[in-house]
Design an enzyme around this catalytic site. Structure first.
Site, short mmCIF file in Angstrom:
data_model
loop_
_atom_site.label_atom_id
_atom_site.label_comp_id
_atom_site.label_asym_id
_atom_site.label_seq_id
_atom_site.Cartn_x
_atom_site.Cartn_y
_atom_site.Cartn_z
N ARG A 96 0.76 -1.44 -0.02
CA ARG A 96 0.11 0.08 -0.07
C ARG A 96 0.87 1.22 -0.01
NH1 ARG A 96 -1.30 1.55 4.48
NH2 ARG A 96 -2.25 -0.47 5.24
N TYR A 107 -16.17 17.39 -16.11
CA TYR A 107 -16.42 15.87 -16.14
C TYR A 107 -17.68 15.73 -14.92
CZ TYR A 107 -15.91 10.77 -15.35
OH TYR A 107 -16.21 9.53 -15.32
N ASP A 151 -6.99 19.24 -14.42
CA ASP A 151 -7.35 17.97 -14.93
C ASP A 151 -6.87 17.83 -16.47
OD1 ASP A 151 -8.65 15.77 -15.88
OD2 ASP A 151 -10.43 15.89 -14.72
N LYS A 171 -7.57 6.91 -19.45
CA LYS A 171 -8.17 7.49 -20.64
C LYS A 171 -6.79 7.37 -21.52
CE LYS A 171 -11.86 8.30 -18.55
NZ LYS A 171 -12.13 9.60 -17.90
C1 LIG Z 1 -12.91 9.90 -16.59
C2 LIG Z 1 -12.55 11.13 -16.16
C3 LIG Z 1 -12.26 11.26 -14.80
C4 LIG Z 1 -12.39 10.35 -13.98
O1 LIG Z 1 -11.41 9.29 -13.97
P1 LIG Z 1 -11.76 7.77 -13.51
O2 LIG Z 1 -10.55 7.05 -13.84
O3 LIG Z 1 -12.89 7.47 -14.40
O4 LIG Z 1 -12.01 7.92 -12.02
C5 LIG Z 1 -11.98 12.71 -14.36
N1 LIG Z 1 -11.72 13.78 -15.30
C6 LIG Z 1 -11.94 13.75 -16.60
C7 LIG Z 1 -11.85 14.56 -17.44
C8 LIG Z 1 -12.33 12.12 -17.08
O5 LIG Z 1 -12.64 12.07 -18.42
#
Ligand SMILES: *Cc1c(COP(=O)(O)O)cnc(C)c1O
Length: 379
Positions: A46, A98, A170, A195
Site C-alpha cells: 500500500r 466532467y 485536470d 483514458k
Molecule cells: C474519466 C475522467 C475522470 C475520472 O477518472 P476515472 O478514472 O474514471 O475515475 C476525471 N476527469 C476527466 C476529464 C475524465 O474524463
C-alpha cells in the site's frame, strides 16, 4: 530528453535484480526485512510498490513535475487532492466539468464541509468574482468535456499564484503529449489514466503530479492512509500504454481534424465543437498552450432531439456506443443521457449541452473507415 524519448525511458531502467528490460509486475503485498526496519526501501505494497514507483517517476517526467502519485482511479486521485483541504475551504471549478468530478464535489465533499463554486472559466473575471478569503483551490479542466471549450491555463495560474490559491488542472483530455500545465504555472495536474495514458480501454487508474515536495509528502500520506492505490498489474498496463502515447495521440489528433472537417460540411449537422477550427472562440489559446487539438470532437444536429441523436448513436458500426475516451478504438457517446446525466437539463442547456449533442472519442483506426461509418449513421 524530448517527449517521444521520455515516454519510453524516463524513470524506467532495466530491473536491478534480473536485467529485465520491461518493468516487472511486482505482484507482492510485502517485502522481506533483514532485521526489523532494515530493508531495501519497500515494506508493504500500500505504501510502496516497485512497479508503481516506476510509473510514478515516469508520469512526473512526462508532465515536467517532480513527483507523481498513482491512485485506483481518476476520481480517487481527485479525492486525495480534496483531502489536502479543510472544512470551510472553498473550491472554484469550471461549470463545464466532467460529470463525476461535479458529483464528487457536490455530493461527497460538500457533506464534509468543502464548498464548490462552478463558473465559466473562459473569462478570468468570473473566477475573481467567485473567489473569497476561504478559496484554497481553483479546479481547471481544459479542453472541457464535452463542449471542448479552452481555458487559458497560464492566465489562471498567474492569478492563483498572486492570490495564494492552488491551481489544479485536470489534463485528462489533452494528455501530457499535448499540454503540460506545470510549465504554465499549475501547482498540480490530475489524470484519469483510464483514458489516453492507459490508452487501450483495459484499465481504470488515476494520477496526480506535483512540483512541490511538501505537497507531494501530504499526498503520499493520504495515498497510504486512505489506501486508494492501484495494483501492480494495472501499473504495468499503464506503463505499457504510455510507451506509444505520442504515436496514438498524434494519430487521434490527425483523424479528429479530418472528422471535424467532414462533420462541419454535413447538411444535418448544426455545429461542430473542436478547438482546431479558426472560428472556435479560444482557438488562439489552444494553439499557444497545446501541441495539437486533441482527439475529441462533439457535434449537435439540426434536428435537436434525443430521438435524432439516438438514430445516429445506434447506427454506427465502427464507433462503439460507450462511456470513456482516449482508447485506440473510436467511441461515440450521448453526454446528456450518459456521462452528464447527473447534471440537471437546465444547467446543461446553459453551456450548450443540448439533447442532440454527440461526443466522439476518435481512435487510431483508418480515418476513411471512420468517416464512412459516420456518413452512414447520420444519413
Ligand atoms: C474519466 C475522467 C475522470 C475520472 O477518472 P476515472 O478514472 O474514471 O475515475 C476525471 N476527469 C476527466 C476529464 C475524465 O474524463
Amino acid at each position: 530528453m524530448k517527449f517521444g524519448t521520455k515516454v519510453i525511458h524516463a524513470g524506467i531502467y532495466p530491473d536491478k535484480a534480473t536485467g529485465a528490460v520491461m518493468t516487472p509486475i511486482y505482484q507482492t503485498s510485502t517485502y522481506a526485512q533483514e532485521s526489523p526496519g532494515k530493508h531495501k526501501g519497500y515494506e508493504y505494497s500500500r505504501t510502496q510498490n516497485p512497479t508503481r514507483a516506476v510509473l510514478e517517476a515516469n508520469l512526473a517526467a512526462l508532465e515536467n513535475a517532480e513527483y507523481g502519485l498513482c491512485f485506483a482511479s481518476g476520481l480517487a486521485a481527485m479525492d486525495a487532492i480534496f483531502r489536502l483541504l479543510n472544512p470551510g475551504d472553498e473550491i472554484v471549478a469550471s461549470n463545464d466539468l466532467y460529470g463525476g468530478s461535479y458529483r464528487q464535489i457536490t455530493k461527497v465533499h460538500e457533506r464534509y464541509g468543502l464548498k464548490g463554486h462552478f463558473v465559466p472559466m473562459n473569462d478570468l473575471s468570473n473566477i475573481k468574482e467567485a473567489v473569497n478569503e476561504n478559496t484554497r483551490l481553483i479546479w481547471v479542466e481544459t479542453p472541457t468535456n464535452p463542449m471542448l471549450n479552452i481555458v487559458d491555463i497560464k492566465e489562471i495560474c498567474d492569478f492563483g499564484r498572486e492570490a495564494g490559491i492552488w491551481v489544479c488542472v485536470d489534463n485528462t483530455f489533452a494528455s501530457p503529449y499535448l499540454q503540460n500545465p506545470i510549465d504554465l504555472g499549475a501547482d498540480m495536474v490530475l489524470h484519469s489514466a483510464t483514458k489516453y495514458l492507459g490508452g487501450h480501454s483495459d484499465v481504470v487508474m488515476g494520477a496526480v503530479v506535483v512540483k512541490d515536495g511538501a505537497v507531494a509528502e501530504q499526498l503520499a500520506f493520504i495515498q497510504n492512509s486512505v489506501g486508494a492505490i492501484p495494483g501492480p498489474q494495472d501499473c504495468f498496463l499503464v506503463l505499457r500504454g504510455i510507451k506509444t502515447l505520442h504515436l496514438r495521440v498524434q494519430r487521434a489528433c490527425d483523424n479528429a481534424a479530418m472528422i471535424a472537417a467532414f462533420l462541419a460540411d454535413h447538411p444535418k449537422v448544426k455545429h461542430v465543437y473542436w478547438p482546431g477550427f479558426k472560428d472556435h472562440p479560444n482557438h488562439e489559446i489552444a494553439k499557444s498552450q497545446m501541441r495539437d487539438f486533441g482527439g475529441m470532437v462533439s457535434f449537435n444536429l439540426i434536428e435537436d432531439s434525443t430521438e435524432a441523436a439516438n438514430r445516429v448513436l445506434s447506427n454506427t458500426a465502427i464507433f462503439t456506443l460507450a462511456e470513456s475516451l482516449g482508447g485506440v478504438e473510436s467511441l461515440i457517446g450521448h453526454p446528456a443521457s450518459m456521462t452528464h446525466a447527473a447534471i440537471p437539463r437546465e444547467e446543461r442547456m446553459k453551456v450548450g449541452l443540448t439533447d442532440s449533442l454527440i461526443r466522439l472519442s476518435v481512435g487510431v483506426e483508418d480515418v476513411d473507415d471512420l468517416i464512412q461509418d459516420l456518413k452512414k449513421a447520420i444519413g
